[in-house]
Scaffold this active site. Structure first.
Site, PDB file in Angstrom:
ATOM      1  N   LYS A 221     -42.336 -15.657 -20.917  1.00  0.00           N
ATOM      2  CA  LYS A 221     -41.137 -14.956 -21.385  1.00  0.00           C
ATOM      3  C   LYS A 221     -39.924 -15.244 -20.512  1.00  0.00           C
ATOM      4  O   LYS A 221     -40.040 -15.718 -19.390  1.00  0.00           O
ATOM      5  CB  LYS A 221     -41.408 -13.445 -21.468  1.00  0.00           C
ATOM      6  CG  LYS A 221     -42.229 -13.120 -22.707  1.00  0.00           C
ATOM      7  CD  LYS A 221     -42.283 -11.671 -23.049  1.00  0.00           C
ATOM      8  CE  LYS A 221     -43.028 -11.523 -24.382  1.00  0.00           C
ATOM      9  NZ  LYS A 221     -43.420 -10.139 -24.645  1.00  0.00           N
ATOM     10  N   ARG A 255     -51.942 -10.700 -22.964  1.00  0.00           N
ATOM     11  CA  ARG A 255     -51.599 -11.572 -24.100  1.00  0.00           C
ATOM     12  C   ARG A 255     -50.927 -12.839 -23.575  1.00  0.00           C
ATOM     13  O   ARG A 255     -49.852 -12.748 -22.977  1.00  0.00           O
ATOM     14  CB  ARG A 255     -50.670 -10.788 -25.031  1.00  0.00           C
ATOM     15  CG  ARG A 255     -50.251 -11.523 -26.280  1.00  0.00           C
ATOM     16  CD  ARG A 255     -49.323 -10.635 -27.116  1.00  0.00           C
ATOM     17  NE  ARG A 255     -48.838 -11.321 -28.290  1.00  0.00           N
ATOM     18  CZ  ARG A 255     -47.807 -12.146 -28.278  1.00  0.00           C
ATOM     19  NH1 ARG A 255     -47.148 -12.373 -27.169  1.00  0.00           N
ATOM     20  NH2 ARG A 255     -47.438 -12.748 -29.383  1.00  0.00           N
TER      21      ARG A 255
HETATM   22  C1  7PM Z   1     -39.911 -15.778 -28.502  1.00  0.00           C
HETATM   23  C2  7PM Z   1     -39.734 -14.679 -27.688  1.00  0.00           C
HETATM   24  C3  7PM Z   1     -41.065 -15.957 -29.210  1.00  0.00           C
HETATM   25  C4  7PM Z   1     -40.714 -13.736 -27.601  1.00  0.00           C
HETATM   26  C5  7PM Z   1     -42.045 -15.033 -29.120  1.00  0.00           C
HETATM   27  C6  7PM Z   1     -41.863 -13.910 -28.348  1.00  0.00           C
HETATM   28  C7  7PM Z   1     -45.443  -9.386 -27.599  1.00  0.00           C
HETATM   29  C8  7PM Z   1     -46.004  -9.221 -28.851  1.00  0.00           C
HETATM   30  C9  7PM Z   1     -44.598 -10.880 -28.910  1.00  0.00           C
HETATM   31  C10 7PM Z   1     -45.797  -8.488 -26.537  1.00  0.00           C
HETATM   32  C11 7PM Z   1     -47.248  -7.421 -28.124  1.00  0.00           C
HETATM   33  C12 7PM Z   1     -44.008 -13.758 -27.392  1.00  0.00           C
HETATM   34  C13 7PM Z   1     -42.950 -12.962 -28.094  1.00  0.00           C
HETATM   35  N1  7PM Z   1     -44.581 -10.433 -27.648  1.00  0.00           N
HETATM   36  N2  7PM Z   1     -46.912  -8.258 -29.122  1.00  0.00           N
HETATM   37  N3  7PM Z   1     -45.478 -10.164 -29.665  1.00  0.00           N
HETATM   38  N4  7PM Z   1     -46.711  -7.526 -26.864  1.00  0.00           N
HETATM   39  N5  7PM Z   1     -48.134  -6.442 -28.336  1.00  0.00           N
HETATM   40  O1  7PM Z   1     -43.785 -14.031 -26.200  1.00  0.00           O
HETATM   41  O2  7PM Z   1     -45.329  -8.548 -25.405  1.00  0.00           O
HETATM   42  O3  7PM Z   1     -44.961 -14.206 -28.008  1.00  0.00           O
HETATM   43  S1  7PM Z   1     -43.629 -12.174 -29.534  1.00  0.00           S
END
Ligand code: 7PM
Length: 277
Positions: A221, A255
């Site tokens: 991130k 995750r």
């Molecule tokens: C760009 C920026 C693409 C951020 C994708 C993302 C989370 C999630 C996501 C989290 C839970 C990523 C995020 N982040 N679900 N879905 N917790 N529960 O890094 O931190 O995949 S999308």
């Protein structure tokens, strides 16, 4: 699928690694759906070999600045993939969605967890999930993906998120979703400044007060990228460090994109904490 809080000290149990399945539109724009599904299945097989116990399938809709995706598009992206994975692998599948219709169809097709970055605040989500019995991850987000990073504001980031969790636990309970089905996630990067994200990480253990399993999603991130001044493909070391810091403070599910590296790092932590090597 069970994610339970044991009576062991939280740092004594190895967290489960949730592998992020990459289903971006790019991987859908070439070669048609068949090669996309095969590509995804290969990713899933590798993540399982590397030690992922849960695979998280999600579309594009939650990225900061992202446009909304229609129900039809989301269903056509997620459901065939879910079926294909379920027919081939014995792994828990989490579906990253905020849409009641996607939740309902995914559960019908064997989804094991619903992962909702909007914590079941959208129409009919509580109702659909009350008719089922699977675990649900409630994530905290301030604002909406399109604008959430503009100017995040909190009185106190930890207490504000805790009071959000309290409200959502009550909303779930009133709708007939018992507390023991819930997993909590403070939502790193979702309407939080760099400082607020690191305050969350530093104080992650405070969310243990709910007595519920905790999920941490920090992998690659921008809080890592901004701190280290690195692009997304150069954030592995930072992501692993953050994963270990969350795990040491009681995260039950981590995750991540890089499953093998995260499992290795967690095994080192586990060896130290369990005095077993
Ligand atoms: C760009 C920026 C693409 C951020 C994708 C993302 C989370 C999630 C996501 C989290 C839970 C990523 C995020 N982040 N679900 N879905 N917790 N529960 O890094 O931190 O995949 S999308």
């Amino acid at each position: 699928m069970t994610v339970s809080v044991t009576n062991k000290a939280p740092e004594l149990c190895m967290p489960k690694v949730m592998g992020i399945l990459n289903v971006t539109p790019d991987s859908f724009s070439d070669g048609g759906q068949f090669s996309n599904i095969n590509n995804a299945l290969a990713q899933v097989e590798k993540m399982i070999e590397d030690g992922a116990l849960i695979i998280d399938i999600g579309g594009e809709s939650t990225r900061p600045g992202a446009k909304d995706v229609s129900v039809t598009d989301e269903l056509s992206r997620v459901i065939p993939l879910l079926k294909a994975i379920k027919s081939r692998f014995k792994v828990d599948i989490s579906i990253d969605t905020s849409k009641a219709e996607v939740m309902a169809q995914a559960i019908e097709q064997g989804a094991d967890i619903i992962n909702d970055v909007r914590a079941l605040q959208n129409k009919n989500c509580l109702k659909v999930l009350a008719q089922t019995n699977i675990p649900i991850c409630l994530m905290h987000m301030q604002g909406l993906p399109r604008t959430m990073q503009a100017e995040p504001k909190y009185d106190d980031v930890i207490s504000d998120i805790k009071s959000f969790f309290r409200q959502r636990i009550i909303a779930c309970d009133s709708a007939g979703i018992s507390k023991d089905r819930l997993i909590l996630d403070p939502g790193f990067g979702f309407g939080k400044s760099l400082v607020q994200n690191f305050q969350l990480l530093a104080n992650f253990s405070q969310f243990q007060s709910f007595g519920l399993p905790l999920l941490a999603g920090i992998s690659r991130k921008s809080m890592i990228g901004k701190l280290l001044n690195t692009e997304v493909d150069q954030r592995l070391a930072g992501s692993l460090s953050a994963a270990i810091i969350a795990a040491q403070q009681g995260a039950n599910i981590i995750r991540v994109h890089d499953v093998k590296e995260t499992v290795d790092a967690l095994r080192v932590l586990q060896a130290v904490n369990s005095n077993n090597f």
